[in-house]
Scaffold this active site. Structure first.
Site, PDB file in Angstrom:
ATOM      1  N   THR A 184       0.826  -1.219   0.000  1.00 43.61           N
ATOM      2  CA  THR A 184       0.000   0.000   0.000  1.00 43.61           C
ATOM      3  C   THR A 184       0.859   1.268   0.000  1.00 43.61           C
ATOM      4  O   THR A 184       0.700   2.144  -0.841  1.00 43.61           O
ATOM      5  CB  THR A 184      -0.905  -0.014   1.256  1.00 43.61           C
ATOM      6  OG1 THR A 184      -1.636  -1.231   1.257  1.00 43.61           O
ATOM      7  CG2 THR A 184      -1.862   1.162   1.270  1.00 43.61           C
ATOM      8  N   GLY A 202      -3.616   4.679   4.971  1.00 41.63           N
ATOM      9  CA  GLY A 202      -3.996   4.671   3.564  1.00 41.63           C
ATOM     10  C   GLY A 202      -2.834   5.077   2.676  1.00 41.63           C
ATOM     11  O   GLY A 202      -1.860   5.685   3.124  1.00 41.63           O
ATOM     12  N   GLY A 207      -0.121   8.343  10.511  1.00 35.43           N
ATOM     13  CA  GLY A 207      -0.176   8.371   9.045  1.00 35.43           C
ATOM     14  C   GLY A 207       0.219   9.697   8.432  1.00 35.43           C
ATOM     15  O   GLY A 207       1.370  10.118   8.514  1.00 35.43           O
ATOM     16  N   GLU A 218       8.263   9.958   9.996  1.00 35.99           N
ATOM     17  CA  GLU A 218       6.985  10.692  10.101  1.00 35.99           C
ATOM     18  C   GLU A 218       5.775   9.790   9.879  1.00 35.99           C
ATOM     19  O   GLU A 218       4.764   9.895  10.575  1.00 35.99           O
ATOM     20  CB  GLU A 218       6.967  11.837   9.081  1.00 35.99           C
ATOM     21  CG  GLU A 218       5.746  12.720   9.147  1.00 35.99           C
ATOM     22  CD  GLU A 218       5.676  13.512  10.443  1.00 35.99           C
ATOM     23  OE1 GLU A 218       4.853  13.145  11.303  1.00 35.99           O
ATOM     24  OE2 GLU A 218       6.430  14.483  10.612  1.00 35.99           O
ATOM     25  N   ASP A 223      -0.731  -1.457  18.275  1.00 34.69           N
ATOM     26  CA  ASP A 223      -0.272  -0.553  17.201  1.00 34.69           C
ATOM     27  C   ASP A 223      -0.285   0.909  17.685  1.00 34.69           C
ATOM     28  O   ASP A 223       0.692   1.645  17.514  1.00 34.69           O
ATOM     29  CB  ASP A 223      -1.214  -0.746  16.001  1.00 34.69           C
ATOM     30  CG  ASP A 223      -1.131   0.366  14.993  1.00 34.69           C
ATOM     31  OD1 ASP A 223      -0.229   0.321  14.152  1.00 34.69           O
ATOM     32  OD2 ASP A 223      -1.969   1.294  15.050  1.00 34.69           O
ATOM     33  N   GLY A 248     -11.407  -5.001   5.347  1.00 31.45           N
ATOM     34  CA  GLY A 248      -9.944  -5.052   5.255  1.00 31.45           C
ATOM     35  C   GLY A 248      -9.263  -4.021   6.141  1.00 31.45           C
ATOM     36  O   GLY A 248      -8.109  -3.667   5.912  1.00 31.45           O
ATOM     37  N   LYS A 276       2.912   3.745  18.584  1.00 29.82           N
ATOM     38  CA  LYS A 276       2.976   5.154  18.163  1.00 29.82           C
ATOM     39  C   LYS A 276       3.146   6.066  19.374  1.00 29.82           C
ATOM     40  O   LYS A 276       3.934   7.018  19.343  1.00 29.82           O
ATOM     41  CB  LYS A 276       1.701   5.516  17.388  1.00 29.82           C
ATOM     42  CG  LYS A 276       1.555   4.718  16.095  1.00 29.82           C
ATOM     43  CD  LYS A 276       0.173   4.884  15.480  1.00 29.82           C
ATOM     44  CE  LYS A 276       0.006   3.966  14.284  1.00 29.82           C
ATOM     45  NZ  LYS A 276      -1.367   3.902  13.798  1.00 29.82           N
TER      46      LYS A 276
HETATM   47  N1  NAP Z   1      -0.974   0.907   5.150  1.00 28.18           N
HETATM   48  C1  NAP Z   1      -1.050   1.991   5.880  1.00 28.18           C
HETATM   49  O1  NAP Z   1      -2.022   2.733   5.822  1.00 28.18           O
HETATM   50  C2  NAP Z   1       0.075   2.345   6.803  1.00 28.18           C
HETATM   51  C3  NAP Z   1      -0.018   3.513   7.578  1.00 28.18           C
HETATM   52  C4  NAP Z   1       1.053   3.883   8.398  1.00 28.18           C
HETATM   53  C5  NAP Z   1       2.165   3.076   8.458  1.00 28.18           C
HETATM   54  N2  NAP Z   1       2.208   1.923   7.730  1.00 28.18           N
HETATM   55  C6  NAP Z   1       3.414   1.107   7.828  1.00 28.18           C
HETATM   56  O2  NAP Z   1       4.034   1.062   6.555  1.00 28.18           O
HETATM   57  C7  NAP Z   1       4.686  -0.184   6.380  1.00 28.18           C
HETATM   58  C8  NAP Z   1       4.167  -0.848   5.102  1.00 28.18           C
HETATM   59  O3  NAP Z   1       2.773  -1.020   5.220  1.00 28.18           O
HETATM   60  P1  NAP Z   1       1.861  -1.479   3.969  1.00 28.18           P
HETATM   61  O4  NAP Z   1       0.470  -1.310   4.410  1.00 28.18           O
HETATM   62  O5  NAP Z   1       2.334  -0.826   2.734  1.00 28.18           O
HETATM   63  O6  NAP Z   1       2.218  -3.027   3.928  1.00 28.18           O
HETATM   64  P2  NAP Z   1       1.827  -4.096   2.796  1.00 28.18           P
HETATM   65  O7  NAP Z   1       0.791  -3.544   1.884  1.00 28.18           O
HETATM   66  O8  NAP Z   1       1.596  -5.381   3.491  1.00 28.18           O
HETATM   67  O9  NAP Z   1       3.187  -4.213   1.955  1.00 28.18           O
HETATM   68  C9  NAP Z   1       4.338  -4.780   2.488  1.00 28.18           C
HETATM   69  C10 NAP Z   1       5.370  -4.886   1.357  1.00 28.18           C
HETATM   70  O10 NAP Z   1       6.579  -5.410   1.898  1.00 28.18           O
HETATM   71  C11 NAP Z   1       7.015  -6.465   1.055  1.00 28.18           C
HETATM   72  N3  NAP Z   1       7.717  -7.458   1.884  1.00 28.18           N
HETATM   73  C12 NAP Z   1       7.229  -8.116   2.952  1.00 28.18           C
HETATM   74  N4  NAP Z   1       8.177  -8.970   3.421  1.00 28.18           N
HETATM   75  C13 NAP Z   1       9.244  -8.822   2.612  1.00 28.18           C
HETATM   76  C14 NAP Z   1      10.522  -9.444   2.556  1.00 28.18           C
HETATM   77  N5  NAP Z   1      10.839 -10.408   3.416  1.00 28.18           N
HETATM   78  N6  NAP Z   1      11.391  -9.063   1.593  1.00 28.18           N
HETATM   79  C15 NAP Z   1      11.047  -8.100   0.702  1.00 28.18           C
HETATM   80  N7  NAP Z   1       9.851  -7.502   0.718  1.00 28.18           N
HETATM   81  C16 NAP Z   1       8.967  -7.860   1.640  1.00 28.18           C
HETATM   82  C17 NAP Z   1       5.776  -7.066   0.427  1.00 28.18           C
HETATM   83  O11 NAP Z   1       6.135  -7.714  -0.783  1.00 28.18           O
HETATM   84  P3  NAP Z   1       5.027  -8.392  -1.762  1.00 28.18           P
HETATM   85  O12 NAP Z   1       4.154  -7.263  -2.206  1.00 28.18           O
HETATM   86  O13 NAP Z   1       5.816  -8.944  -2.881  1.00 28.18           O
HETATM   87  O14 NAP Z   1       4.314  -9.401  -0.936  1.00 28.18           O
HETATM   88  C18 NAP Z   1       4.935  -5.805   0.212  1.00 28.18           C
HETATM   89  O15 NAP Z   1       5.256  -5.217  -1.021  1.00 28.18           O
HETATM   90  C19 NAP Z   1       4.420  -0.968   7.670  1.00 28.18           C
HETATM   91  O16 NAP Z   1       5.469  -0.770   8.558  1.00 28.18           O
HETATM   92  C20 NAP Z   1       3.163  -0.324   8.208  1.00 28.18           C
HETATM   93  O17 NAP Z   1       3.036  -0.458   9.612  1.00 28.18           O
HETATM   94  C21 NAP Z   1       1.207   1.552   6.904  1.00 28.18           C
END
Ligand code: NAP
Length: 429
Positions: free
Chosen positions: A15, A305, A137, A132, A204, A190, A208
């Site tokens: 994401t 997001g 977020g 940040e 979580d 989701g 923070k």
């Molecule tokens: N989503 C949000 O709204 C949000 C908000 C604030 C902070 N965050 C933080 O941002 C970070 C990413 O979140 P996200 O929602 O983007 O996660 P996500 O959609 O689950 O994406 C995780 C990514 O990491 C890759 N990955 C996982 N394990 C890996 C490994 N062993 N080697 C290489 N790549 C690997 C996955 O690869 P594949 O795609 O190939 O499986 C995927 O592309 C997290 O720390 C989360 O806490 C997210």
């Protein structure tokens, strides 16, 4: 303007990672103007190379191993967007720092558990570590604390920082459905993490809060000292009783320095419905910062997001392109103190709900236990009967959490209540 571009390597194309790619592609000229140099993606890494990510990544070098990517000569900044407190995220960030590269991460779990060690390592190697996007977020709260409010002694930081919990709680109120039904709804949409306890258990949001505390009070990140309480025990009745008394229930994080140490709590609280925190709807986040010179600042915005989180990541990347260098937690890591953890020192009124036996003398027994614990009752409410029991609500005057715990234990022993009584703090905000 520098003629050398800043080259980033993005580890994680989920994401947030895809959101960062989109901004870099869409706003290349704007970013260059603002940063004073080009920002380019040198390489990307994720688990599956073949996955369709809805964005063209064919121009960027692919690395299967995020650690190898972090070490590449043509990567100036590792943008870590994989997640997880250990494993590849930690390994890649450590490798980047060891190679003297800057790091931008959205990973609160990693920093809540290893923030102090990583900050020390970054300062030793001359790297800058920024995060940040890890807190609330898209809201620029880290920047607010480390820069805009740096002239203040911070007295208290509060926040609703888990959108999923706020979604569940506000939907319970709006739809008059119970916790389980709304948990299922959030799951179907989701909104829940793979391990839902991270959300509904307050973990979580606790991660923070521990990061905000460190910056606010100049202390080493101490997630283990955050008192965590989730929202699972909140019933529709609590939400409706609270509303009738002019409150709403929020999963609220509060950090404040007390005479006995640093208090960090993440727990459901009643807050005045008319307050900014009380008016917060759905998945929106809010952080309230109080300082001696500023008074109170309220920051509100999307806490998750693709767009909002990538926006926060890019703010950090642009700062690095501009050459801005601020210690990870606002002051050099070696100067951060190890705070004495204080457990629930600050007194507050409490809301207590119990299912009381509908027979003579039951109420007197409970009142006596509360009195023995030194708790005085402000209000009592009773609605209807579920014979042979009746739901009873007490609102206490200010008292300490340990008095409440003593009273709850004592009430259990009276054998005039069914099930476990529930106590929720009423926070002055
Ligand atoms: N989503 C949000 O709204 C949000 C908000 C604030 C902070 N965050 C933080 O941002 C970070 C990413 O979140 P996200 O929602 O983007 O996660 P996500 O959609 O689950 O994406 C995780 C990514 O990491 C890759 N990955 C996982 N394990 C890996 C490994 N062993 N080697 C290489 N790549 C690997 C996955 O690869 P594949 O795609 O190939 O499986 C995927 O592309 C997290 O720390 C989360 O806490 C997210």
């Amino acid at each position: 303007m520098s003629d050398k571009p800043l080259r980033i390597g993005i580890a994680g194309l989920g994401t947030v990672g895809v959101g960062v790619v989109r901004i870099v592609r869409k706003h290349a000229k704007l970013l260059e103007d603002r940063a004073g140099r080009k920002i380019e993606i040198a390489a990307v890494s994720a688990r599956s190379r073949d996955k369709d990510r809805g964005v063209d990544i064919s121009h960027y070098d692919w690395e299967d191993d995020p650690v190898a990517m972090a070490r590449r000569d043509d990567v100036d900044v590792l943008v870590e967007l994989m997640g997880g407190s250990d494993g590849p995220a930690k390994a890649a960030v450590e490798a980047a720092i060891a190679a003297g590269k800057h790091v931008v991460t959205a990973n609160k779990a990693l920093l809540a558990h290893h923030g102090q060690a990583l900050a020390l390592a970054a300062e030793k190697s001359g790297s800058v570590l920024r995060f940040e996007a890890a807190v609330a977020g898209g809201i620029p709260v880290i920047k607010a604390l480390t820069e805009g409010l740096a002239g203040n002694e911070i007295t208290r930081v509060m926040g609703v920082m888990n959108g999923t919990c706020n979604y569940i709680l506000t939907r319970m109120e709006a739809t008059h459905q119970g916790y389980n039904a709304l948990f299922e709804e959030a799951h179907k949409l989701g909104y829940l993490e793979a391990d839902p306890q991270l959300d509904v258990g307050g973990i979580d949001a606790g991660h923070k809060l521990s990061l905000l505390s460190s910056i606010a009070f100049g202390t080493q990140v101490d997630f283990d000292a955050v008192e965590l309480e989730g929202i699972e025990q909140i019933e529709l009745q609590d939400i409706e009783e609270a509303a009738e008394m002019g409150y709403r229930i929020k999963l609220l994080g509060v950090a404040q320095m007390t005479g006995r140490g640093l208090e960090q709590r993440m727990s459901p609280c009643l807050v005045p419905a008319a307050s900014p925190l009380g008016q917060l709807e759905g998945g929106t986040n809010m952080v309230v910062i109080e300082g001696d010179a500023i008074g109170q600042v309220v920051l509100r915005g999307p806490g998750a997001g693709e767009g909002p989180t990538a926006s926060a990541v890019m703010g950090d990347v642009i700062d690095l392109a501009r050459g801005l260098s601020i210690p990870t937690f606002g002051i050099p890591a070696a100067k951060l103190t190890a705070a004495r953890p204080a457990k629930a020192v600050v007194p507050a009124p409490y809301y207590i709900r119990m299912e009381l036996d509908d027979k003579p003398g039951a109420m007197a027994k409970v009142a006596a236990v509360l009195g023995e614990a030194g708790i005085s009752i402000d209000r009592m409410r009773q609605h209807g009967h579920h014979s042979p029991t009746a739901p009873v609500i007490f609102v206490t005057h200010k008292c300490a959490r340990n008095q409440i715990d003593t009273a709850l234990e004592g009430i259990g022993k009276t054998k005039v209540v069914s099930g476990a009584p529930v106590a929720i703090r009423i926070e002055e905000v």
